[in-house]
Design a protein around this motif. Structure first.
Motif, PDB file in Angstrom:
ATOM      1  N   LEU A  46       0.878  -1.115   0.063  1.00 53.40           N
ATOM      2  CA  LEU A  46       0.112   0.011  -0.002  1.00 53.40           C
ATOM      3  C   LEU A  46       0.779   1.396   0.082  1.00 53.40           C
ATOM      4  O   LEU A  46       0.457   2.368  -0.753  1.00 53.40           O
ATOM      5  CB  LEU A  46      -0.948  -0.004   1.054  1.00 53.40           C
ATOM      6  CG  LEU A  46      -2.098  -1.080   1.100  1.00 53.40           C
ATOM      7  CD1 LEU A  46      -2.946  -1.074   2.520  1.00 53.40           C
ATOM      8  CD2 LEU A  46      -2.897  -0.729  -0.045  1.00 53.40           C
ATOM      9  N   VAL A  47       1.975   1.123   0.687  1.00 52.57           N
ATOM     10  CA  VAL A  47       2.857   2.366   0.787  1.00 52.57           C
ATOM     11  C   VAL A  47       3.426   2.730  -0.642  1.00 52.57           C
ATOM     12  O   VAL A  47       3.594   3.528  -0.966  1.00 52.57           O
ATOM     13  CB  VAL A  47       3.915   2.121   1.729  1.00 52.57           C
ATOM     14  CG1 VAL A  47       5.000   3.145   1.683  1.00 52.57           C
ATOM     15  CG2 VAL A  47       3.436   2.488   3.144  1.00 52.57           C
ATOM     16  N   GLY A  48       3.924   1.442  -1.235  1.00 46.18           N
ATOM     17  CA  GLY A  48       4.248   1.615  -2.745  1.00 46.18           C
ATOM     18  C   GLY A  48       3.427   2.133  -3.784  1.00 46.18           C
ATOM     19  O   GLY A  48       3.721   3.056  -4.456  1.00 46.18           O
ATOM     20  N   ILE A  49       2.171   1.758  -3.734  1.00 48.00           N
ATOM     21  CA  ILE A  49       1.151   2.126  -4.534  1.00 48.00           C
ATOM     22  C   ILE A  49       0.751   3.524  -4.265  1.00 48.00           C
ATOM     23  O   ILE A  49       0.704   4.370  -5.151  1.00 48.00           O
ATOM     24  CB  ILE A  49      -0.174   1.290  -4.595  1.00 48.00           C
ATOM     25  CG1 ILE A  49       0.310  -0.157  -5.212  1.00 48.00           C
ATOM     26  CG2 ILE A  49      -1.234   1.960  -5.358  1.00 48.00           C
ATOM     27  CD1 ILE A  49      -0.626  -1.197  -4.904  1.00 48.00           C
ATOM     28  N   THR A  50       1.062   4.074  -2.884  1.00 46.16           N
ATOM     29  CA  THR A  50       0.415   5.263  -2.618  1.00 46.16           C
ATOM     30  C   THR A  50       1.739   6.420  -3.151  1.00 46.16           C
ATOM     31  O   THR A  50       1.651   7.234  -3.574  1.00 46.16           O
ATOM     32  CB  THR A  50       0.324   5.418  -1.121  1.00 46.16           C
ATOM     33  OG1 THR A  50      -0.752   4.667  -0.570  1.00 46.16           O
ATOM     34  CG2 THR A  50       0.027   6.999  -0.748  1.00 46.16           C
ATOM     35  N   GLY A  51       2.899   5.852  -2.840  1.00 42.78           N
ATOM     36  CA  GLY A  51       4.148   6.755  -3.098  1.00 42.78           C
ATOM     37  C   GLY A  51       4.020   7.031  -4.682  1.00 42.78           C
ATOM     38  O   GLY A  51       4.253   7.899  -5.269  1.00 42.78           O
ATOM     39  N   ILE A  52       4.025   5.841  -5.489  1.00 48.63           N
ATOM     40  CA  ILE A  52       3.740   5.981  -7.037  1.00 48.63           C
ATOM     41  C   ILE A  52       2.688   6.846  -7.408  1.00 48.63           C
ATOM     42  O   ILE A  52       2.860   7.408  -8.304  1.00 48.63           O
ATOM     43  CB  ILE A  52       3.786   4.604  -7.600  1.00 48.63           C
ATOM     44  CG1 ILE A  52       5.162   3.793  -7.334  1.00 48.63           C
ATOM     45  CG2 ILE A  52       3.516   4.409  -9.091  1.00 48.63           C
ATOM     46  CD1 ILE A  52       4.927   2.324  -7.910  1.00 48.63           C
ATOM     47  N   SER A  53       1.526   6.915  -6.677  1.00 47.50           N
ATOM     48  CA  SER A  53       0.526   7.607  -7.241  1.00 47.50           C
ATOM     49  C   SER A  53       0.776   9.182  -6.860  1.00 47.50           C
ATOM     50  O   SER A  53       0.531   9.905  -7.578  1.00 47.50           O
ATOM     51  CB  SER A  53      -0.893   7.291  -6.351  1.00 47.50           C
ATOM     52  OG  SER A  53      -1.157   5.992  -6.728  1.00 47.50           O
ATOM     53  N   VAL A  54       1.381   9.346  -5.900  1.00 47.47           N
ATOM     54  CA  VAL A  54       1.718  10.716  -5.370  1.00 47.47           C
ATOM     55  C   VAL A  54       2.676  11.259  -6.265  1.00 47.47           C
ATOM     56  O   VAL A  54       2.535  12.455  -6.750  1.00 47.47           O
ATOM     57  CB  VAL A  54       1.986  10.894  -3.785  1.00 47.47           C
ATOM     58  CG1 VAL A  54       2.411  12.160  -3.581  1.00 47.47           C
ATOM     59  CG2 VAL A  54       1.009  10.565  -3.004  1.00 47.47           C
ATOM     60  N   GLY A  70      -8.986   9.038 -11.390  1.00 47.77           N
ATOM     61  CA  GLY A  70      -8.656   7.713 -11.234  1.00 47.77           C
ATOM     62  C   GLY A  70      -7.521   7.618 -10.192  1.00 47.77           C
ATOM     63  O   GLY A  70      -7.419   6.722  -9.172  1.00 47.77           O
ATOM     64  N   LEU A  71      -6.426   8.323 -10.510  1.00 50.91           N
ATOM     65  CA  LEU A  71      -5.031   8.229  -9.852  1.00 50.91           C
ATOM     66  C   LEU A  71      -5.192   8.805  -8.566  1.00 50.91           C
ATOM     67  O   LEU A  71      -4.628   8.180  -7.608  1.00 50.91           O
ATOM     68  CB  LEU A  71      -4.142   8.956 -10.759  1.00 50.91           C
ATOM     69  CG  LEU A  71      -2.634   9.022 -10.216  1.00 50.91           C
ATOM     70  CD1 LEU A  71      -2.118   7.711 -10.384  1.00 50.91           C
ATOM     71  CD2 LEU A  71      -1.937  10.067 -11.108  1.00 50.91           C
ATOM     72  N   SER A  73      -8.195   8.626  -6.794  1.00 47.33           N
ATOM     73  CA  SER A  73      -8.836   7.762  -5.903  1.00 47.33           C
ATOM     74  C   SER A  73      -8.240   6.401  -5.626  1.00 47.33           C
ATOM     75  O   SER A  73      -8.143   6.092  -4.527  1.00 47.33           O
ATOM     76  CB  SER A  73     -10.127   7.360  -6.909  1.00 47.33           C
ATOM     77  OG  SER A  73      -9.759   6.801  -8.112  1.00 47.33           O
ATOM     78  N   ILE A  74      -7.075   6.109  -6.298  1.00 49.50           N
ATOM     79  CA  ILE A  74      -6.397   4.914  -6.117  1.00 49.50           C
ATOM     80  C   ILE A  74      -5.471   5.187  -4.884  1.00 49.50           C
ATOM     81  O   ILE A  74      -5.331   4.580  -4.106  1.00 49.50           O
ATOM     82  CB  ILE A  74      -5.472   4.580  -7.270  1.00 49.50           C
ATOM     83  CG1 ILE A  74      -6.117   3.906  -8.233  1.00 49.50           C
ATOM     84  CG2 ILE A  74      -4.179   3.631  -6.979  1.00 49.50           C
ATOM     85  CD1 ILE A  74      -5.341   3.587  -9.422  1.00 49.50           C
ATOM     86  N   ALA A  75      -4.664   6.494  -4.852  1.00 50.91           N
ATOM     87  CA  ALA A  75      -4.053   7.001  -3.819  1.00 50.91           C
ATOM     88  C   ALA A  75      -5.031   7.100  -2.471  1.00 50.91           C
ATOM     89  O   ALA A  75      -4.323   6.658  -1.358  1.00 50.91           O
ATOM     90  CB  ALA A  75      -3.351   8.458  -4.106  1.00 50.91           C
ATOM     91  N   SER A  76      -5.819   7.542  -2.668  1.00 48.10           N
ATOM     92  CA  SER A  76      -6.778   7.583  -1.572  1.00 48.10           C
ATOM     93  C   SER A  76      -7.166   6.334  -0.996  1.00 48.10           C
ATOM     94  O   SER A  76      -7.253   6.186   0.370  1.00 48.10           O
ATOM     95  CB  SER A  76      -8.103   8.382  -2.002  1.00 48.10           C
ATOM     96  OG  SER A  76      -7.812   9.873  -2.261  1.00 48.10           O
ATOM     97  N   ALA A  77      -7.636   5.374  -1.735  1.00 53.35           N
ATOM     98  CA  ALA A  77      -7.917   3.948  -1.255  1.00 53.35           C
ATOM     99  C   ALA A  77      -6.720   3.420  -0.534  1.00 53.35           C
ATOM    100  O   ALA A  77      -6.993   2.540   0.456  1.00 53.35           O
ATOM    101  CB  ALA A  77      -8.326   3.298  -2.315  1.00 53.35           C
ATOM    102  N   CYS A  78      -5.589   3.634  -0.905  1.00 54.28           N
ATOM    103  CA  CYS A  78      -4.503   3.135  -0.380  1.00 54.28           C
ATOM    104  C   CYS A  78      -4.064   3.661   0.923  1.00 54.28           C
ATOM    105  O   CYS A  78      -3.872   2.976   1.798  1.00 54.28           O
ATOM    106  CB  CYS A  78      -3.138   3.284  -1.306  1.00 54.28           C
ATOM    107  SG  CYS A  78      -3.138   2.341  -2.657  1.00 54.28           S
TER     108      CYS A  78
END
Length: 93
Positions: A46-54, A70-71, A73-78
């Protein structure tokens, strides 16, 4: 809420002997069902996906592009998933 004896129902776990036990080592039902490694993998994912999204959101804004909903919302969901994991883990300790 009340039980049959008109006493308030306590939000505690009762052992077979009828005593209140709030420590996981005293009551096996309170122990965490998942191994520690599962939480480490989930948190790092989750940290990796959040970091990539940010980073993607920042780069898009630097280059003057519109940021996809969408990007965001993905970061928010993570972030919500991380909060849920940390909240559950802190309540069981």
């Amino acid at each position: 809420m009340k039980n049959e004896d008109s006493e308030p129902i306590q939000k505690h776990h009762l052992t077979k002997e009828g005593t209140v036990s709030l420590k996981p080592e005293q009551d096996p039902r309170l122990k965490d069902p998942l191994p520690e490694r599962v939480y480490h993998i989930a948190v790092w994912g989750l940290v990796g996906i959040t970091g990539i999204s940010v980073i993607g959101i920042i780069l898009l804004s630097i280059f003057g592009k519109t940021t996809s909903e969408g990007l965001i919302s993905i970061a928010s969901a993570c972030v919500g998933g991380l909060v849920g994991i940390f909240a559950q883990r802190s309540s069981t300790n």
